[in-house]
Design an enzyme around this catalytic site. Structure first.
Site, PDB file in Angstrom:
ATOM      1  N   TYR A   1      -6.115   4.465   1.785  1.00 10.86           N
ATOM      2  CA  TYR A   1      -4.892   4.683   2.645  1.00 10.86           C
ATOM      3  C   TYR A   1      -5.247   5.387   3.922  1.00 10.86           C
ATOM      4  CZ  TYR A   1      -0.062   3.468   2.665  1.00 10.86           C
ATOM      5  OH  TYR A   1       1.203   3.034   2.982  1.00 10.86           O
TER       6      TYR A   1
ATOM      7  N   ASN B   1       6.336  -1.423  -6.183  1.00 11.15           N
ATOM      8  CA  ASN B   1       6.049  -1.896  -4.955  1.00 11.15           C
ATOM      9  C   ASN B   1       4.362  -1.479  -4.958  1.00 11.15           C
ATOM     10  OD1 ASN B   1       6.829  -3.944  -3.072  1.00 11.15           O
ATOM     11  ND2 ASN B   1       5.843  -2.650  -1.832  1.00 11.15           N
ATOM     12  N   ALA B   2       4.348  -0.186  -4.342  1.00 11.10           N
ATOM     13  CA  ALA B   2       2.879   0.408  -4.373  1.00 11.10           C
ATOM     14  C   ALA B   2       1.591  -0.386  -4.172  1.00 11.10           C
ATOM     15  CB  ALA B   2       2.890   1.135  -5.763  1.00 11.10           C
ATOM     16  N   GLU B   3       2.004  -1.668  -3.700  1.00  9.77           N
ATOM     17  CA  GLU B   3       0.487  -2.520  -3.482  1.00  9.77           C
ATOM     18  C   GLU B   3      -0.238  -2.542  -4.725  1.00  9.77           C
ATOM     19  OE1 GLU B   3       2.304  -1.506  -0.451  1.00  9.77           O
ATOM     20  OE2 GLU B   3       0.947  -0.077  -0.645  1.00  9.77           O
TER      21      GLU B   3
ATOM     22  N   GLU C   1       9.612   8.536   1.650  1.00 11.81           N
ATOM     23  CA  GLU C   1       8.312   8.013   1.934  1.00 11.81           C
ATOM     24  C   GLU C   1       7.988   8.058   3.580  1.00 11.81           C
ATOM     25  OE1 GLU C   1       6.891   3.985   0.213  1.00 11.81           O
ATOM     26  OE2 GLU C   1       7.900   4.584  -1.588  1.00 11.81           O
TER      27      GLU C   1
ATOM     28  N   TYR D   1       4.526   7.816  -8.371  1.00  8.62           N
ATOM     29  CA  TYR D   1       4.909   6.441  -8.789  1.00  8.62           C
ATOM     30  C   TYR D   1       4.289   6.464 -10.428  1.00  8.62           C
ATOM     31  CZ  TYR D   1       6.548   3.831  -4.806  1.00  8.62           C
ATOM     32  OH  TYR D   1       7.277   3.586  -3.697  1.00  8.62           O
TER      33      TYR D   1
ATOM     34  N   GLU E   1      13.084   1.606  -2.935  1.00  8.12           N
ATOM     35  CA  GLU E   1      13.430   0.382  -1.735  1.00  8.12           C
ATOM     36  C   GLU E   1      14.096  -0.739  -2.194  1.00  8.12           C
ATOM     37  OE1 GLU E   1       9.351  -0.581  -1.208  1.00  8.12           O
ATOM     38  OE2 GLU E   1       9.124   1.080   0.156  1.00  8.12           O
TER      39      GLU E   1
END
Ligand SMILES: *[C@@H]1O[C@H](CO)[C@@H](O)[C@H](O)[C@H]1NC(C)=O
Ligand SMILES: *[C@@H]1O[C@H](CO)[C@@H](O)[C@H](O)[C@H]1NC(C)=O
Ligand SMILES: *[C@@H]1O[C@H](CO)[C@@H](O)[C@H](O)[C@H]1NC(C)=O
Length: 982
Positions: free
Chosen positions: A356, A140-142, A290, A96, A200
């Site tokens: 993660y 997104n990707a937190e 993903e 990303y 997404e």
């Protein structure tokens, strides 16, 4: 409960045998006409058909792992992670991008040093990995705002729509990032093979998929020079964004609650042909952009080791093999290496570590699950028939019939549509609970039954061509096969004590020998009609069976041994059994040079080309012993010297007050006046004045507010509605007297308080209400056409009880300079709005000689913010990888927040009352391993009695000899006087 799998599974298997033809006639897999058309006009290197991707006309399974370069600000460590992926058998890495960190100020792109993506892309190429570029704009990707820049909160209208305000905002970014991708495409000698557009793009706040936006965004990327195929990442198999070249989707079957790591609440999804066919118009290779490979963990969560356990080796076996059962051919694991939310990269749902629970820990050590995965990547890499296989569409009744009595087992049969022989039988447990459920079934010849333990899955082979060796079937799984000097080595594996059967076509029945020295009862064989059938049980403790026939050597390993066997890309290949990590091999005449990482004395068994007589490990010659069966044996004892670590609690610490803002006479004239009465934000405040930090250019870290009032007389209480994101907290002062605090909890992102003022106000008195609030990052939400990321940080509403004072004005500050941030090297998010941060106290070289000597373990006795500074030296010899962490321990019952700055980099945000993170990994390169380090700690004490740290330690997390080579320290410019700092 013991379920019996009907013998019909193997009736089917035998059926397959019946159509066995004498010779394999495999149509060329490599030069089939690819169906992909859109891009062949501009490039011919990456093409595809309904089965798989082709690179330069050669099919491949794209086995990729996700890594976020910006979550690791040490450029020279990327290669380590990438080499570890390569050694695990991955052939690609997916990344990303993060728009928000490079265009923090609208129109100004900063790709300096640690934010430059080029070194990462170069390292991927050096490691031999392809790259899937996933530039967003939304990721997104937190991460804060899901990757959107903070100034975006002021751009009106729905985002991720063809709203002009938004499209004008993203275009310069797409142009910049698109050009970077274009420059690094495979067509120009770079590693990028695919570009994922958007992310997404699946759920829509307004219920509408905006095709115009999709089209325009695709066009913008193409205009920027991108020619490799585009792909999308639908949040589920929903058929969104099909205007890309290849449709892809994502899958997180177990979700993100790591608190019960033994519970699986779901079975592997079946992305069967029908579902895919009915929703997807253009049929490219089935692509999971993903696939769950861990889980993010939130404030107050279970911690990442729990996520690593939930998504552990058993999950990998059952769920990933389930994906192969759906004939997936592009598969990206999210995350392969999570990294760190250093600075303020996190969105409110996550804390500093973004480990993660993935195969490679945040500190770059390998989890057990790393090794299980290797068994799968290597198998797929040597199984071209899989690339053109499709699942048999077993009807539900057929499934039930075959799997009589065993509802918990699913069988998928994949058949190679090109050679029409090779089949993969994928059997897997779909039951989620312990205790173990066994399923037994009959194999064709043996009188014993096979067992499949709960949470396991096996890939059984039928008519499989391992080079020149024809495997008629095998119930043991195949790890790999490799030809070395005319001998075809085939490695099968299983769990200890499992019984298996495998059959091979042989031309010369007499030419058969068993080389293993083990008891006869562990194996037997039969030769009939040029078919050799071997029955064997898997041995424990690394003992192996070795069976030789013709030019084939069959090696039968247990899972543990197979998973620690390294397949290295020399010509011919080299196989190394044993070792924590073997990164690379290189043959030079009679010498084999191995590079790798070892944690302890290790015996390596090596199969290399015959010319090799001498092995070196990490450049050192090792005593090399030949053995009769062609292997070489070496024993290597790594040197893991002790390294002297400072005792942080015993260092000379200095302390200064970092909250002068509450004192009388503090001058806030350089602060921004919150004078706006209009906000572009859809969420309007309840009071006239806009008290949203992002409206004034502050998007991260602590925010301070000062409300200046003239009392009407009789004001007794103050109340407010404050928002900072999950787990945020705040403290309030009235002219220096403490009013109260909200310590924060796991779920509250917006909080209403009501406090009694320390003293009722007297008419005409001037009062300043000072608010210190935490900002946990901007929200992320993958639902498109919403404005969640704009959720304000600040004060929505406030008021007084008793009387209503007259407002003079509100002032605020966040980081010094806001969007025109000062520390270009460490980036826009690294500093927040604490006085110490604005002054640069966290930076090396700041002169603290007139500060008071005091330790953070003594702390302070009143609420407020205190900065502590110290320095220490480290001396770690080269050739070692000793990851380190700074660790707190719980001062139970105390409400305080603390941040860690190492050589100026903010690398930890600790909330004592929430957790869970207490150990903060600091990478080498941020920590100077050969020289001086500056450590600063802030403590924001919320309670009246103040706060102190219970302990503070620097700890080594693990030791290996090896590592990636020299690590260059990231730029750590020293303090210099900050003009206009207030
Ligand atoms: C675009 O921004 C302008 C200026 O802020 C605003 O007036 C307009 O309503 C916005 N358009 C949309 C679609 O929100
Ligand atoms: C994301 O947005 C959707 C649509 O507005 C909303 O229903 C959902 O609750 C949001 N999720 C989070 C975590 O805020
Ligand atoms: C400290 O302990 C308390 C009480 O058990 C707990 O709620 C809190 O989350 C812990 N803090 C950390 C950082 O683990």
């Amino acid at each position: 409960m013991v379920a019996t799998l009907s013998a019909k599974v193997f009736t089917a298997l035998q059926l397959a045998l019946a159509v066995l033809s004498p010779a394999f006639t495999v149509a060329s897999r490599e030069h089939q006409q690819p169906l992909g058309v859109d891009h062949t006009a501009t490039q011919k290197r990456v093409t595809w058909d309904e089965h798989s991707l082709f690179i330069d006309g050669k099919r491949l399974f794209v086995f990729s792992g996700e890594v976020h370069p910006w979550r690791n600000p040490v450029q020279s460590l990327h290669l380590d992670v990438l080499q570890k992926l390569k050694a695990a058998g991955f052939n690609a890495v997916s990344i990303y991008f993060h728009w928000g960190v490079v265009e923090y100020e609208r129109g100004v792109f900063r790709w300096n040093e640690i934010f430059d993506l080029q070194p990462f892309l170069d390292a991927a190429k050096e490691a031999g990995l392809y790259v899937i570029a996933r530039p967003g704009p939304y990721v997104n990707a937190e991460t804060t705002g899901g990757g959107f820049p903070g100034w975006g909160t002021r751009v009106e209208g729905l985002w991720r729509k063809s709203n002009r305000n938004y499209t004008e905002a993203y275009k310069p970014f797409v142009k910049e990032f698109g050009a970077l991708i274009a420059k690094n495409e495979i067509t120009k000698g770079g590693p990028i093979i695919l570009t994922q557009v958007e992310n997404e793009y699946s759920g829509f706040g307004d219920g509408v998929e905006d095709f115009e936006y999709e089209w325009e965004l695709l066009q913008d990327f193409k205009d920027a020079g991108i020619t490799v195929p585009t792909i999308c990442d639908d949040a589920w198999l929903g058929g969104h964004f099909q205007s890309v070249d290849i449709y892809g989707w994502n899958s997180y079957p177990l979700g993100f609650d790591c608190s019960h790591p033994e519970i699986w609440h779901s079975a592997p999804p079946d992305y069967f042909y029908n579902l895919y066919n009915s929703r997807i118009r253009k049929h490219g290779p089935k692509s999971i952009l993903e696939l769950q490979a861990g889980g993010f963990d939130g404030w107050g969560g279970a911690g990442y080791d729990a996520c690593g356990k939930l998504i552990g080796p058993e999950f990998e076996r059952v769920f990933y093999k389930g994906m192969y059962g759906s004939a997936v051919k592009i598969m990206n694991l999210y995350m392969a290496f999570g990294g760190t939310n250093w600075g303020q990269l996190a969105e409110p749902g996550v804390y500093t570590s973004y480990d993660y629970g993935s195969i490679i820990r945040e500190d770059r050590r390998l989890r057990d699950k790393y090794y299980e995965l290797k068994l799968q990547t290597q198998f797929l890499a040597v199984s071209p028939a899989y690339l053109t296989s499709t699942p048999w569409q077993l009807t539900e009744s057929k499934q039930i019939e075959i799997l009589k009595g065993t509802r918990n087992i699913v069988l998928t049969v994949l058949e190679d549509t090109l050679d029409l022989h090779t089949k993969f039988y994928i059997v897997r447990q779909v039951i989620a609970v312990y205790p173990f459920v066994e399923a037994n079934w009959q194999v064709p010849k043996a009188d014993h039954k096979l067992e499949l333990q709960a949470r396991d899955s096996n890939i059984l082979l039928v008519d499989y061509k391992a080079g020149e060796t024809h495997i008629i079937y095998s119930t043991a799984e195949l790890y790999t096969w490799k030809e070395i000097d005319g001998v075809n080595y085939i490695i099968l594996y299983g769990d200890p004590n499992e019984k298996h059967e495998a059959a091979f076509k042989i031309t010369e029945p007499k030419d058969f020998s068993v080389l293993s020295t083990d008891e006869e009862e562990d194996w037997s064989y039969q030769i009939d009609d040029a078919i050799l059938t071997v029955n064997f049980s898997i041995l424990e403790d690394g003992d192996t069976h070795t069976i030789k026939f013709g030019n084939t050597v069959l090696l039968i390993f247990c899972r543990e041994v197979a998973s620690k066997t390294w397949i290295l890309d020399t010509k011919p290949p080299t196989i190394v059994k044993g070792g924590y990590l073997i990164r690379s091999a290189n043959v030079e005449g009679s010498k084999l040079h191995l590079k790798g990482d070892l944690t302890q004395a290790t015996r390596l068994h090596i199969l290399a080309t015959k010319t090799v007589k001498q092995v070196t490990f990490n450049g050192k010659a090792v005593d090399t012993q030949p053995a009769t069966d062609g292997w070489l044996y070496v024993m290597y004892t790594p040197e893991l010297p002790d390294v002297k670590l400072p005792e942080l609690s015993k260092l000379d610490w200095k302390r200064a007050n970092s909250l002068p803002e509450i004192y009388e006479g503090y001058d806030d004239s350089n602060w921004v006046t919150a004078s706006n009465t209009y906000t572009p934000n859809r969420e309007k405040p309840a009071v006239k004045e806009v008290l949203y930090a992002s409206d004034y250019g502050f998007h991260s870290g602590n925010i301070l507010w000062r409300g200046h009032f003239t009392a009407s007389g009789g004001e007794e209480e103050f109340w407010a509605v404050v928002q900072g994101g999950q787990a945020f907290g705040y403290s309030i002062w009235d002219n220096g007297a403490y009013v109260g605090f909200w310590e924060g909890d796991v779920t509250t992102g917006r909080h209403r308080c009501n406090f009694k003022l320390p003293k009722p106000w007297k008419k005409g008195d001037k009062h300043i209400i000072t608010f210190l609030q935490d900002h946990m990052g901007l929200e992320e939400n993958w639902t498109a056409a919403t404005e969640h990321f704009k959720a304000p940080r600040g004060i929505f509403d406030y008021g007084f009880k008793g009387a209503e004072p007259k407002l003079i004005h509100w002032k605020l500050t966040g980081n010094l300079g806001g969007e025109k941030y000062l520390d270009i090297e460490r980036g826009p998010l690294n500093e927040g709005g604490l006085y110490g941060e604005r002054q640069g106290w966290h930076l090396p070289g700041f002169d603290d000689s007139d500060w008071k000597a005091a330790s953070p373990l003594d702390g302070v006795k009143e609420p407020g913010v205190t900065f502590y500074r110290t320095t220490f030296d480290l001396e770690v010899p080269s050739g070692l990888d000793y990851p380190m962490a700074i660790e707190y321990s719980n001062s139970t019952g105390s409400y305080y927040r603390s941040q860690i700055y190492v050589n100026g980099y903010q690398f930890g945000k600790y909330v004592n009352s929430i957790g869970p993170q207490k150990s903060f990994f600091i990478p080498q390169g941020i920590l100077n391993y050969n020289g001086k380090n500056t450590l600063a700690i802030s403590i924001w004490a919320m309670q009246n009695e103040g706060a102190h740290l219970n302990s503070l330690d620097l700890r080594i997390l693990g030791k290996v000899e090896g590592g990636v080579g020299p690590v260059k320290n990231s730029p750590a410019p020293a303090w210099s006087r900050r003009k206009n700092a207030y």
